[in-house]
Design a protein around this motif. Structure first.
Motif, PDB file in Angstrom:
ATOM      1  N   MET A 274      19.631   2.503 -10.762  1.00  0.00           N
ATOM      2  CA  MET A 274      18.789   2.186  -9.635  1.00  0.00           C
ATOM      3  C   MET A 274      17.888   3.382  -9.356  1.00  0.00           C
ATOM      4  SD  MET A 274      19.971   0.845  -5.855  1.00  0.00           S
ATOM      5  CE  MET A 274      21.255  -0.072  -6.602  1.00  0.00           C
ATOM      6  N   PRO A 275      16.584   3.162  -9.136  1.00  0.00           N
ATOM      7  CA  PRO A 275      15.667   4.259  -8.897  1.00  0.00           C
ATOM      8  C   PRO A 275      16.069   5.090  -7.682  1.00  0.00           C
ATOM      9  CG  PRO A 275      14.466   2.226  -9.312  1.00  0.00           C
ATOM     10  CD  PRO A 275      15.917   1.873  -9.210  1.00  0.00           C
ATOM     11  N   SER A 276      15.816   6.391  -7.734  1.00  0.00           N
ATOM     12  CA  SER A 276      16.217   7.275  -6.644  1.00  0.00           C
ATOM     13  C   SER A 276      15.474   6.971  -5.351  1.00  0.00           C
ATOM     14  CB  SER A 276      16.010   8.736  -7.049  1.00  0.00           C
ATOM     15  OG  SER A 276      14.643   8.974  -7.300  1.00  0.00           O
TER      16      SER A 276
ATOM     17  N   SER B 207      13.290   6.995   2.197  1.00  0.00           N
ATOM     18  CA  SER B 207      12.454   7.759   3.123  1.00  0.00           C
ATOM     19  C   SER B 207      10.996   7.309   3.125  1.00  0.00           C
ATOM     20  CB  SER B 207      12.548   9.245   2.810  1.00  0.00           C
ATOM     21  OG  SER B 207      12.162   9.474   1.469  1.00  0.00           O
ATOM     22  N   ASP B 208      10.463   6.955   1.982  1.00  0.00           N
ATOM     23  CA  ASP B 208       9.075   6.520   1.885  1.00  0.00           C
ATOM     24  C   ASP B 208       9.054   5.009   1.610  1.00  0.00           C
ATOM     25  OD1 ASP B 208       6.453   5.915   1.213  1.00  0.00           O
ATOM     26  OD2 ASP B 208       6.164   7.737   0.033  1.00  0.00           O
ATOM     27  N   PHE B 209       8.607   4.239   2.596  1.00  0.00           N
ATOM     28  CA  PHE B 209       8.650   2.781   2.471  1.00  0.00           C
ATOM     29  C   PHE B 209       7.777   2.276   1.325  1.00  0.00           C
ATOM     30  CE2 PHE B 209       7.470  -1.594   3.575  1.00  0.00           C
ATOM     31  CZ  PHE B 209       8.746  -2.145   3.630  1.00  0.00           C
ATOM     32  N   SER B 210       6.642   2.910   1.097  1.00  0.00           N
ATOM     33  CA  SER B 210       5.763   2.488   0.000  1.00  0.00           C
ATOM     34  C   SER B 210       6.444   2.660  -1.355  1.00  0.00           C
ATOM     35  CB  SER B 210       4.465   3.287   0.013  1.00  0.00           C
ATOM     36  OG  SER B 210       3.742   3.005   1.181  1.00  0.00           O
ATOM     37  N   GLU B 211       7.112   3.780  -1.544  1.00  0.00           N
ATOM     38  CA  GLU B 211       7.846   3.999  -2.796  1.00  0.00           C
ATOM     39  C   GLU B 211       8.989   3.001  -2.925  1.00  0.00           C
ATOM     40  OE1 GLU B 211       9.182   7.986  -3.515  1.00  0.00           O
ATOM     41  OE2 GLU B 211       7.213   8.823  -2.999  1.00  0.00           O
ATOM     42  N   PHE B 212       9.634   2.712  -1.811  1.00  0.00           N
ATOM     43  CA  PHE B 212      10.727   1.744  -1.804  1.00  0.00           C
ATOM     44  C   PHE B 212      10.209   0.375  -2.227  1.00  0.00           C
ATOM     45  CE2 PHE B 212      13.340  -1.421   0.432  1.00  0.00           C
ATOM     46  CZ  PHE B 212      14.591  -1.103  -0.084  1.00  0.00           C
ATOM     47  N   GLN B 213       9.069  -0.035  -1.676  1.00  0.00           N
ATOM     48  CA  GLN B 213       8.469  -1.322  -2.049  1.00  0.00           C
ATOM     49  C   GLN B 213       8.093  -1.355  -3.528  1.00  0.00           C
ATOM     50  OE1 GLN B 213       5.300  -2.012   0.892  1.00  0.00           O
ATOM     51  NE2 GLN B 213       6.338  -3.952   1.322  1.00  0.00           N
TER      52      GLN B 213
ATOM     53  N   LYS C 108       9.469  -3.878  -6.291  1.00  0.00           N
ATOM     54  CA  LYS C 108       8.558  -4.670  -7.124  1.00  0.00           C
ATOM     55  C   LYS C 108       8.970  -4.577  -8.590  1.00  0.00           C
ATOM     56  CE  LYS C 108       3.680  -5.125  -8.289  1.00  0.00           C
ATOM     57  NZ  LYS C 108       2.336  -4.604  -8.112  1.00  0.00           N
ATOM     58  N   ASN C 109       9.294  -3.380  -9.032  1.00  0.00           N
ATOM     59  CA  ASN C 109       9.743  -3.198 -10.418  1.00  0.00           C
ATOM     60  C   ASN C 109      11.065  -3.911 -10.675  1.00  0.00           C
ATOM     61  OD1 ASN C 109       7.525  -1.660 -11.140  1.00  0.00           O
ATOM     62  ND2 ASN C 109       8.524   0.265 -10.613  1.00  0.00           N
ATOM     63  N   MET C 110      11.936  -3.879  -9.687  1.00  0.00           N
ATOM     64  CA  MET C 110      13.237  -4.535  -9.839  1.00  0.00           C
ATOM     65  C   MET C 110      13.108  -6.068  -9.822  1.00  0.00           C
ATOM     66  SD  MET C 110      15.536  -2.047  -7.426  1.00  0.00           S
ATOM     67  CE  MET C 110      17.112  -2.847  -7.753  1.00  0.00           C
ATOM     68  N   ARG C 111      12.030  -6.575  -9.241  1.00  0.00           N
ATOM     69  CA  ARG C 111      11.812  -8.027  -9.162  1.00  0.00           C
ATOM     70  C   ARG C 111      11.072  -8.576 -10.377  1.00  0.00           C
ATOM     71  NH1 ARG C 111      10.119  -7.659  -2.948  1.00  0.00           N
ATOM     72  NH2 ARG C 111      12.167  -8.043  -2.037  1.00  0.00           N
TER      73      ARG C 111
END
Length: 136
Positions: free
Chosen positions: A1-3, A9-15, A19-22
């Motif tokens: 799972m990506p760090s 902490s950063d919602f944009s990075e989380f999204q 997206k990559n996981m989807r």
């Protein structure tokens, strides 16, 4: 799972990580078309459907876990900021941090709803194409 998912902490990075996981879910129709080309070609369709089903289930579980983990962390931060605000209600930076974290928490909750829609769409398409192979 990506760090980025673990940190939240950063919602944009989380999204972006979500997206990559989807990716499997987003490409489900194409994946099914290449895995199970036609009704006349049944080479290993049962095995392919089972493997794809496992991929989908693992992806669903890991994304849901990541989102719920971030919701929990964000809710804890909101609670902490609220407690701090009770002791120091004049701190402008604290108020900004609280509002930002509340917004992030709402966005994470929306992501959980989006995840449910993605899961339903994928399940519908998958079931339509693999139903007959998984009964056997």
């Amino acid at each position: 799972m990506p760090s980025a998912i673990m940190e939240c902490s950063d919602f944009s990075e989380f999204q972006d990580a979500l997206k990559n996981m989807r990716r499997v879910d987003d490409l489900i129709v194409n994946t099914l078309n290449t895995t199970i080309p036609t009704d006349s070609f049944h080479a290993d369709s049962t095995k392919a459907c089972k493997e794809l089903q496992n991929q989908i289930q693992e992806g669903n579980a890991s994304r849901e876990k990541a989102i719920k983990n971030c919701i929990t962390l964000s809710a804890e931060r909101v609670k902490k900021y609220r407690e701090q605000k009770e002791t120091d209600s004049n701190d402008i930076q604290l108020s900004k941090n609280l509002r930002a974290e509340q917004t992030k928490l709402r966005m994470l909750q929306v992501e959980l709803s989006v995840e449910e829609l993605v899961r339903q769409r994928t399940a519908k398409v998958f079931t339509e194409r693999c139903r007959k192979f998984l009964r056997e």
